[in-house]
Design an enzyme around this catalytic site. Structure first.
Site, PDB file in Angstrom:
ATOM      1  N   HIS A 191      59.275  40.825  44.197  1.00  0.00           N
ATOM      2  CA  HIS A 191      60.046  39.578  44.221  1.00  0.00           C
ATOM      3  C   HIS A 191      59.484  38.629  45.267  1.00  0.00           C
ATOM      4  O   HIS A 191      59.421  37.425  45.070  1.00  0.00           O
ATOM      5  CB  HIS A 191      61.500  39.854  44.585  1.00  0.00           C
ATOM      6  CG  HIS A 191      62.261  40.496  43.489  1.00  0.00           C
ATOM      7  ND1 HIS A 191      62.337  39.954  42.232  1.00  0.00           N
ATOM      8  CD2 HIS A 191      62.972  41.633  43.455  1.00  0.00           C
ATOM      9  CE1 HIS A 191      63.065  40.752  41.488  1.00  0.00           C
ATOM     10  NE2 HIS A 191      63.461  41.779  42.185  1.00  0.00           N
ATOM     11  N   ARG A 298      46.387  40.094  33.410  1.00  0.00           N
ATOM     12  CA  ARG A 298      45.813  41.382  33.833  1.00  0.00           C
ATOM     13  C   ARG A 298      46.879  42.455  33.637  1.00  0.00           C
ATOM     14  O   ARG A 298      47.672  42.736  34.535  1.00  0.00           O
ATOM     15  CB  ARG A 298      45.409  41.326  35.298  1.00  0.00           C
ATOM     16  CG  ARG A 298      44.142  40.540  35.584  1.00  0.00           C
ATOM     17  CD  ARG A 298      43.783  40.647  37.071  1.00  0.00           C
ATOM     18  NE  ARG A 298      42.439  40.227  37.361  1.00  0.00           N
ATOM     19  CZ  ARG A 298      42.109  39.011  37.818  1.00  0.00           C
ATOM     20  NH1 ARG A 298      43.034  38.113  38.017  1.00  0.00           N
ATOM     21  NH2 ARG A 298      40.832  38.722  38.080  1.00  0.00           N
ATOM     22  N   ARG A 334      44.749  40.903  28.445  1.00  0.00           N
ATOM     23  CA  ARG A 334      43.638  41.852  28.501  1.00  0.00           C
ATOM     24  C   ARG A 334      44.222  43.259  28.519  1.00  0.00           C
ATOM     25  O   ARG A 334      45.149  43.540  29.286  1.00  0.00           O
ATOM     26  CB  ARG A 334      42.837  41.608  29.780  1.00  0.00           C
ATOM     27  CG  ARG A 334      41.713  42.605  29.957  1.00  0.00           C
ATOM     28  CD  ARG A 334      40.865  42.273  31.143  1.00  0.00           C
ATOM     29  NE  ARG A 334      41.532  42.565  32.391  1.00  0.00           N
ATOM     30  CZ  ARG A 334      41.006  42.287  33.577  1.00  0.00           C
ATOM     31  NH1 ARG A 334      39.848  41.671  33.664  1.00  0.00           N
ATOM     32  NH2 ARG A 334      41.644  42.592  34.678  1.00  0.00           N
ATOM     33  N   GLU A 433      31.471  40.951  31.006  1.00  0.00           N
ATOM     34  CA  GLU A 433      31.381  41.235  32.440  1.00  0.00           C
ATOM     35  C   GLU A 433      30.390  42.351  32.761  1.00  0.00           C
ATOM     36  O   GLU A 433      30.273  42.774  33.893  1.00  0.00           O
ATOM     37  CB  GLU A 433      32.766  41.564  33.005  1.00  0.00           C
ATOM     38  CG  GLU A 433      33.513  42.653  32.270  1.00  0.00           C
ATOM     39  CD  GLU A 433      34.945  42.860  32.790  1.00  0.00           C
ATOM     40  OE1 GLU A 433      35.274  42.397  33.879  1.00  0.00           O
ATOM     41  OE2 GLU A 433      35.726  43.507  32.062  1.00  0.00           O
ATOM     42  N   ASN A 456      33.436  38.027  38.143  1.00  0.00           N
ATOM     43  CA  ASN A 456      33.546  38.936  39.302  1.00  0.00           C
ATOM     44  C   ASN A 456      32.721  40.200  39.058  1.00  0.00           C
ATOM     45  O   ASN A 456      31.920  40.619  39.896  1.00  0.00           O
ATOM     46  CB  ASN A 456      35.002  39.358  39.542  1.00  0.00           C
ATOM     47  CG  ASN A 456      35.938  38.177  39.646  1.00  0.00           C
ATOM     48  OD1 ASN A 456      35.511  37.075  39.919  1.00  0.00           O
ATOM     49  ND2 ASN A 456      37.217  38.413  39.406  1.00  0.00           N
ATOM     50  N   ASP A 457      32.951  40.796  37.908  1.00  0.00           N
ATOM     51  CA  ASP A 457      32.209  42.029  37.616  1.00  0.00           C
ATOM     52  C   ASP A 457      30.794  41.745  37.132  1.00  0.00           C
ATOM     53  O   ASP A 457      29.873  42.506  37.426  1.00  0.00           O
ATOM     54  CB  ASP A 457      32.968  42.859  36.570  1.00  0.00           C
ATOM     55  CG  ASP A 457      34.045  43.706  37.225  1.00  0.00           C
ATOM     56  OD1 ASP A 457      33.784  44.236  38.323  1.00  0.00           O
ATOM     57  OD2 ASP A 457      35.152  43.805  36.668  1.00  0.00           O
ATOM     58  N   ARG A 467      31.497  44.461  44.681  1.00  0.00           N
ATOM     59  CA  ARG A 467      32.199  43.204  44.945  1.00  0.00           C
ATOM     60  C   ARG A 467      33.181  43.297  46.105  1.00  0.00           C
ATOM     61  O   ARG A 467      33.647  42.285  46.618  1.00  0.00           O
ATOM     62  CB  ARG A 467      32.916  42.725  43.678  1.00  0.00           C
ATOM     63  CG  ARG A 467      34.032  43.603  43.206  1.00  0.00           C
ATOM     64  CD  ARG A 467      34.453  43.254  41.791  1.00  0.00           C
ATOM     65  NE  ARG A 467      35.765  42.632  41.720  1.00  0.00           N
ATOM     66  CZ  ARG A 467      36.427  42.397  40.600  1.00  0.00           C
ATOM     67  NH1 ARG A 467      35.885  42.717  39.433  1.00  0.00           N
ATOM     68  NH2 ARG A 467      37.598  41.842  40.614  1.00  0.00           N
ATOM     69  N   CYS A 504      37.118  33.678  33.145  1.00  0.00           N
ATOM     70  CA  CYS A 504      38.379  34.036  33.801  1.00  0.00           C
ATOM     71  C   CYS A 504      38.163  34.702  35.156  1.00  0.00           C
ATOM     72  O   CYS A 504      39.113  35.064  35.831  1.00  0.00           O
ATOM     73  CB  CYS A 504      39.249  34.910  32.906  1.00  0.00           C
ATOM     74  SG  CYS A 504      38.494  36.495  32.515  1.00  0.00           S
TER      75      CYS A 504
END
Ligand code: PEP
Ligand code: MG
Length: 573
Positions: A191, A298, A334, A433, A456-457, A467, A504
């Site tokens: 929360h 995600r 995804r 990726e 990123n990957d 990374r 993304c």
């Protein structure tokens, strides 16, 4: 003293530099004495309940004004628990009447029982609500014992540092003074994270024993994007961070005018700007930040921070929530991308010496079919509620993609046989990726409806640079010509086959790279919601012809440093 940097979990983006303000979550001593005046104790209990409910309802109204109805719902739940005759009021009254327990002890016992039942439940929603019970407990027991809860700062700008940020604490704060939040526990779906994000307050969680490392008289630097805090920073670092904060505030103010504007370059080329989210509730925030869709849900976030797997129903509710909030706008979910840097406890996986190259994401899903099927069932059932697209992560070969698509088809067939309604045409895409997929992009483009580049990957696997490893972080760069060539290959392949190509990964939200993405014809960029308006603003200043020229120049260069210099010079301020 030497500078110390602590890495936690980024839960709300932005930068803050202030002195820490510690909020100790007081655990009130509960008296153990038996009571003699049952009537008086029952009266004490009921009066404390009324007072607490009144306060909670006031907080609910306040929350509605500040952050909207959805986030305020938690207070309605708090009040409902205290009003529940069957599971709360009667059992407490019985403990007072029959066992002669004092009101605070009776309340403590009953709320503990409710908390235990909730945290052992299969439902993630109930598990999350267990922390709400602790929150109610503190309020109600303070009321019974006529004591005040820990005070909340109202006059000095500060960074709140606490063990766990509870909804009622957040509602008692005057947020004009709260510039950042550091908590020892909590995750991206807590929360606290939801509230902090909707208020635009930078926040980092998971800084273990945060309080012990800090001094109330010394400024700390909080970076909500990286999930870092720095203590004992030098004067220069503090001043530099303060400059960043000032820039950030001014920018946020200026950005408001881009809400509701189209995402177009100066010469009229449209690009879709989507948001990245980790659960259903974050979709609302993305929408408020101007998202034209969700480019990356995600889904593995639904599996983190818990010991048991999320059920089909739980997942269905999360996906449905995001789809309903987004209406006709696209929501790309995804499928499970667990493993690597996303460790979890719910799935039993043997420890690996090299988890980034190990049994993760689609590899795991294709082996643990029940796990995959549960998620696919939830997704397909949810498809009726909006504009769903499904995306597979970490695809490295055509066989893998075929197997994943086949599984999806099988699950869809089974559901239709059961009479479940599913959307007819659900676009199916893949993350780009892994270098092997990027190299074979032409082949993959014939088999999916869209690509989404996970920069990123892709950077990590192309350059063989972890990374998340500080020691090699200088080598980890999206500007490397090999990474950019792969991205170009992917974009060209997509366009040759007439499918969409999005980004993304973090680079999609990096304004320095925006001209490059335009020049490469990227159709959609998906980023943390807070960056959407910034990108929209930068986009409006760009010109396609210039972007194309820039692409030509970039692809003639051989080093990351030259490319970086060129693109940084082109950044739109
Ligand atoms: C990526 O790899 O760029 C990506 C978006 O996925 P994640 O960061 O979740 O691995
Ligand atoms: Mg990835």
């Amino acid at each position: 003293m030497d500078k110390q940097e602590y890495k936690g979990i980024p839960i709300s983006p932005g930068m803050a530099v202030e002195k820490p303000y510690f909020i100790e979550q007081e655990k009130k001593e509960i008296p153990n004495e038996k009571i003699y005046d049952v009537k008086a104790e029952l009266g004490n209990f009921i009066e404390a309940c009324h007072k607490t409910i009144t306060k909670i309802e006031k907080m609910e109204k306040e929350a509605k004004k500040r952050v909207g109805g959805k986030e305020a719902e938690v207070f309605a739940v708090h009040a409902a628990i205290l009003k529940d005759q069957y599971s709360f009021i009667s059992p407490v009254q019985q403990k007072i009447e029959c066992e002669k327990k004092n009101a605070s002890l009776a309340v403590e016992e009953q709320l503990k029982f409710i908390e235990k039942t909730m945290s052992e439940s299969d439902s993630e929603l109930f598990q999350a609500r267990a922390s709400d019970i602790r929150d109610i407990r503190n309020q109600l027991i303070s009321e019974i014992l006529h004591s005040e809860l820990g005070s909340i700062p109202t006059k000095e700008p500060c960074i709140i540092v606490t063990h766990e940020l509870t909804p009622s604490m957040t509602m008692k704060m005057d947020f004009s003074y709260v510039k950042g939040i550091v908590s020892e526990v909590g995750g991206p779906t807590s929360h606290a994270a939801i509230i902090a994000k909707s208020l635009g307050i930078p926040a980092v969680a998971g800084i273990a024993d945060a309080m012990e490392h800090m001094d109330t008289e010394e400024m700390i630097i909080l970076d909500g994007d990286a999930g870092n805090i720095i203590i004992h920073a030098s004067e220069e670092e503090i001043e530099k961070a303060k400059d960043d904060v000032r820039r950030q505030e001014e920018e946020v103010h200026q950005l408001k005018k881009y809400i509701g504007c189209p995402s177009k370059t100066r010469d009229g080329k449209t690009i879709s700007l989507y948001g990245n989210i980790g659960n259903g509730a974050e979709a609302r925030n993305a929408l408020q930040e101007g998202a034209e869709g969700i480019g990356l849900f995600r889904s593995e976030f639904l599996y983190l921070n818990r010991d048991t797997l999320p059920s089909e129903e739980e997942q269905f509710q999360e996906y449905k929530k995001a789809l309903e909030v987004m209406g006709t706008k696209r929501v790309i979910v995804r499928t499970l991308d667990i493993g690597g840097d996303k460790p979890q406890k719910a799935i039993d996986i043997e420890e690996e010496s090299n988890p980034f190259l190990g049994f993760r994401a689609i590899r795991l899903c294709l082996k643990r079919k029940e796990l995959f099927q549960t998620q696919l069932r939830a997704l397909l059932r949810a498809s009726e509620y909006g504009n769903l697209a499904i995306m597979f992560p970490m695809i490295s070969s055509i066989e893998e993609l075929e197997a994943a698509k086949e599984e999806l088809q099988n699950v869809a067939d089974a559901l239709r046989k059961e009479g479940v309604l599913i959307k007819d045409k659900i676009p199916v895409g893949m993350m780009m990726e892994i270098p092997s997929a990027a190299i074979l992009a032409n082949e993959f483009a014939k088999k999916v409806d869209f690509f989404s580049i996970g920069t990123n990957d892709l950077t990590q696997y192309t350059l063989a640079v972890d990374r998340g490893n500080e020691a090699v972080s200088e080598l980890y760069t999206i500007y490397h010509p090999a990474v950019l060539k792969l991205i170009k290959n992917i974009a060209d392949a997509a366009h040759k086959e007439g499918i969409e190509c999005g980004i993304c990964g973090e680079a999609g939200g990096d304004r320095r790279l925006l001209p490059l993405w335009i020049g490469l014809g990227i159709d959609e960029l998906s980023t943390v919601p807070k960056s959407i308006l910034k990108i929209r603003k930068s986009l409006a200043k760009l010109d396609c012809k210039k972007c194309n020229k820039l692409v030509d120049k970039v692809f003639k260069m051989n080093t990351a440093s030259d490319i970086k210099k060129l693109l940084e010079g082109k950044e739109e301020k």
